[in-house]
Every structure is written in C-alpha cells, then in structure tokens.
Design an enzyme around this catalytic site. Structure first.
Site, mmCIF file in Angstrom:
data_model
loop_
_atom_site.group_PDB
_atom_site.id
_atom_site.type_symbol
_atom_site.label_atom_id
_atom_site.label_comp_id
_atom_site.label_asym_id
_atom_site.label_seq_id
_atom_site.Cartn_x
_atom_site.Cartn_y
_atom_site.Cartn_z
ATOM 1 N N LYS A 126 11.772 10.893 -42.341
ATOM 2 C CA LYS A 126 11.324 11.427 -43.641
ATOM 3 C C LYS A 126 12.085 10.774 -44.797
ATOM 4 O O LYS A 126 11.498 10.320 -45.767
ATOM 5 C CB LYS A 126 11.557 12.945 -43.730
ATOM 6 C CG LYS A 126 10.758 13.774 -42.756
ATOM 7 C CD LYS A 126 10.918 15.266 -43.041
ATOM 8 C CE LYS A 126 12.330 15.788 -42.834
ATOM 9 N NZ LYS A 126 12.803 15.768 -41.455
ATOM 10 N N ARG A 141 11.086 24.191 -45.261
ATOM 11 C CA ARG A 141 11.459 24.134 -43.846
ATOM 12 C C ARG A 141 10.947 25.357 -43.086
ATOM 13 O O ARG A 141 11.148 25.456 -41.883
ATOM 14 C CB ARG A 141 12.968 24.166 -43.694
ATOM 15 C CG ARG A 141 13.767 22.885 -43.856
ATOM 16 C CD ARG A 141 13.557 21.863 -42.786
ATOM 17 N NE ARG A 141 14.729 21.259 -42.215
ATOM 18 C CZ ARG A 141 15.407 20.245 -42.721
ATOM 19 N NH1 ARG A 141 15.074 19.706 -43.856
ATOM 20 N NH2 ARG A 141 16.427 19.735 -42.083
ATOM 21 N N ARG A 194 21.692 7.456 -35.255
ATOM 22 C CA ARG A 194 21.688 7.290 -36.708
ATOM 23 C C ARG A 194 23.116 7.134 -37.243
ATOM 24 O O ARG A 194 24.046 7.787 -36.774
ATOM 25 C CB ARG A 194 21.029 8.514 -37.351
ATOM 26 C CG ARG A 194 21.023 8.469 -38.864
ATOM 27 C CD ARG A 194 19.991 9.370 -39.453
ATOM 28 N NE ARG A 194 20.237 10.774 -39.189
ATOM 29 C CZ ARG A 194 19.410 11.740 -39.558
ATOM 30 N NH1 ARG A 194 18.266 11.447 -40.154
ATOM 31 N NH2 ARG A 194 19.682 12.990 -39.292
ATOM 32 N N ARG A 225 26.615 11.486 -38.978
ATOM 33 C CA ARG A 225 26.584 12.809 -39.604
ATOM 34 C C ARG A 225 27.131 13.840 -38.623
ATOM 35 O O ARG A 225 26.920 13.716 -37.418
ATOM 36 C CB ARG A 225 25.129 13.169 -39.943
ATOM 37 C CG ARG A 225 24.734 12.774 -41.331
ATOM 38 C CD ARG A 225 23.264 12.924 -41.603
ATOM 39 N NE ARG A 225 22.668 14.219 -41.246
ATOM 40 C CZ ARG A 225 21.431 14.581 -41.577
ATOM 41 N NH1 ARG A 225 20.659 13.745 -42.280
ATOM 42 N NH2 ARG A 225 20.935 15.730 -41.221
ATOM 43 N N ARG A 231 18.979 21.642 -33.670
ATOM 44 C CA ARG A 231 18.112 21.341 -34.824
ATOM 45 C C ARG A 231 16.655 21.181 -34.388
ATOM 46 O O ARG A 231 15.737 21.570 -35.109
ATOM 47 C CB ARG A 231 18.602 20.068 -35.529
ATOM 48 C CG ARG A 231 19.898 20.310 -36.298
ATOM 49 C CD ARG A 231 20.553 19.028 -36.707
ATOM 50 N NE ARG A 231 19.762 18.256 -37.625
ATOM 51 C CZ ARG A 231 19.861 16.934 -37.767
ATOM 52 N NH1 ARG A 231 20.704 16.243 -37.012
ATOM 53 N NH2 ARG A 231 19.132 16.312 -38.642
#
Ligand code: AMP
Length: 208
Positions: free
Chosen positions: A13, A88, A122, A155, A166
């Site tokens: 996103k 969300r 990531r 992160r 998540r």
C-alpha cells in the site's frame, strides 16, 4: 481525486501510494507513518500508541480518527488525497464517511502466503522513510539506504511473531471493508502484478 488504498499488511500500500503521489501529486497520508513519527518524537500520542503497534494491534479508534481528521483538514487535502492504512475497520470507515467523500477504493489483492515472507524481508530507512524489500526491492548496497546512505532497519512489528498477529487483525477487522466498499460501488480490485511496477501500471489503468 480522493482515494483509499486498501490491502493487507505487506501488500505494498505504502509503496503504491508513494508512486501515485509522485505521478499525480496527490498527498499520501499514511496513518502508520504518522504514528511512527509521533513515537520517534516522543509525543503523548506516540507514548500511548507504541505498545499497540509493537504488539500488532490496532490503535484505538478515537485516537486514530482524531489524527486523520486533523490531517484531512489541512489545505493540501481539500481536493485530493490517498489514504494508506486508514480506514482499518468498519467504525473507522463510517467515521470517514462523515468527514469526507471518497471517490475510489483500490484493493490490493495479494496471496496471503506471500505476505508473511514480504513483511519479514521489509527494511526501512529511519532517516528518509524509504522502504526496501530484500526479495522484491533490495537496496543497492546491503543494509544501506539508496536515497540517503543511512543504515536500514527492520520495523519492530515486522518480526515473525508480530506479523502473524497483524495478519489475524487484518482478517478479523479490515477485510470486511472490501465488501463494505464493494456494496457502495467504490471498489476496484487489483490483483498483485509480477512486480511493483506491474501493480502500479494496473492501478494507473484503473485511474485513467
Ligand atoms: P502500517 O504502517 O499501516 O502497517 O501500520 C502500522 C501499525 O500502526 C498498525 O499495525 C497499527 O498498530 C497502527 N495503525 C496504523 N493505521 C491504523 C488505523 N487506521 N487504525 C488503527 N491502528 C492503525
């Protein structure tokens, strides 16, 4: 144009929203980035939300709705914006409906199996915010940001354990938004392309 980019964590996103921002000049608003900035600055909001984020949970609606409302009141959002990471859940979507009229929702449709791998690989630049991926978009020099030369890091919520939480939060709370916006005839589903550019091309075709 007022856009939402919807999709599970790791669907890209943020990457696609930034590409849209560069190409069309629409301001990209990422609630995750706003929250991470608040944490980095040590504000009261940052102190409150850190625990939720590190634990893979959604931040309480009242905080996030107040944050987005304030951001959308700024003059650059008067006619155009891209929301990345908001709404969300259904309550946030309803709150947004009362704040602003959305033109289009782009849903990034990615195989759930790929997401875990993508999130764990990531890496982000804590200095300029650039996002890399060891599989899809590796930095030119290992561990170093291509843009500003800072040391990349993972992160806190991209660890294996938090990623699982998540993804469950996404399925329980965010996925119902696909049907919500489909019922409102606002949804365009974009099957993930071969690579970042392939997906971006598909999004641009939809916007043309
Ligand atoms: P993101 O950068 O979009 O992956 O968001 C990272 C984390 O920030 C999420 O796991 C949540 O803890 C929090 N967050 C971001 N956007 C929202 C939102 N709209 N509602 C609640 N929590 C959010």
């Amino acid at each position: 144009m007022k856009l939402i980019i919807l999709g599970p964590p790791g669907s890209g996103k943020g990457t696609q929203a930034r590409l849209l921002e560069n190409k069309f000049g629409l301001p990209q608003i990422s609630t995750g980035d706003l929250l991470r900035k608040a944490i980095a600055k040590g504000t009261d909001l940052g102190k409150t939300v850190k625990e939720y984020m590190d634990d893979g949970k959604l931040v309480p609606d009242d905080l996030i709705i107040a944050l987005i409302k304030k951001r959308l009141e700024k003059p650059d959002c008067e006619n155009d914006f891209i929301l990345d990471g908001f709404p969300r859940n259904l309550d946030q979507a309803r709150a947004l409906r009362d704040i602003n009229k959305i033109d289009l929702v782009i849903n990034l449709d990615v195989d759930m199996q790929d997401l875990r791998k993508r999130l764990i690989s990531r890496r982000i630049c804590p200095n300029c915010g650039a996002v890399f991926n060891l599989i899809r978009k590796p930095p030119k020099a290992e561990g170093i940001c291509d843009n500003c030369g800072s040391k990349l890091r993972q992160r806190n919520d991209d660890t294996r354990e938090v990623v699982s939480k998540r993804l469950i939060t996404y399925m329980n709370e965010t996925e119902p938004l696909i049907q919500y916006y489909r019922n409102k005839h606002k949804l365009k589903n974009i099957r993930d392309g071969k690579d970042i550019k392939g997906t971006f091309d598909k999004i641009c075709n939809v916007l043309d």
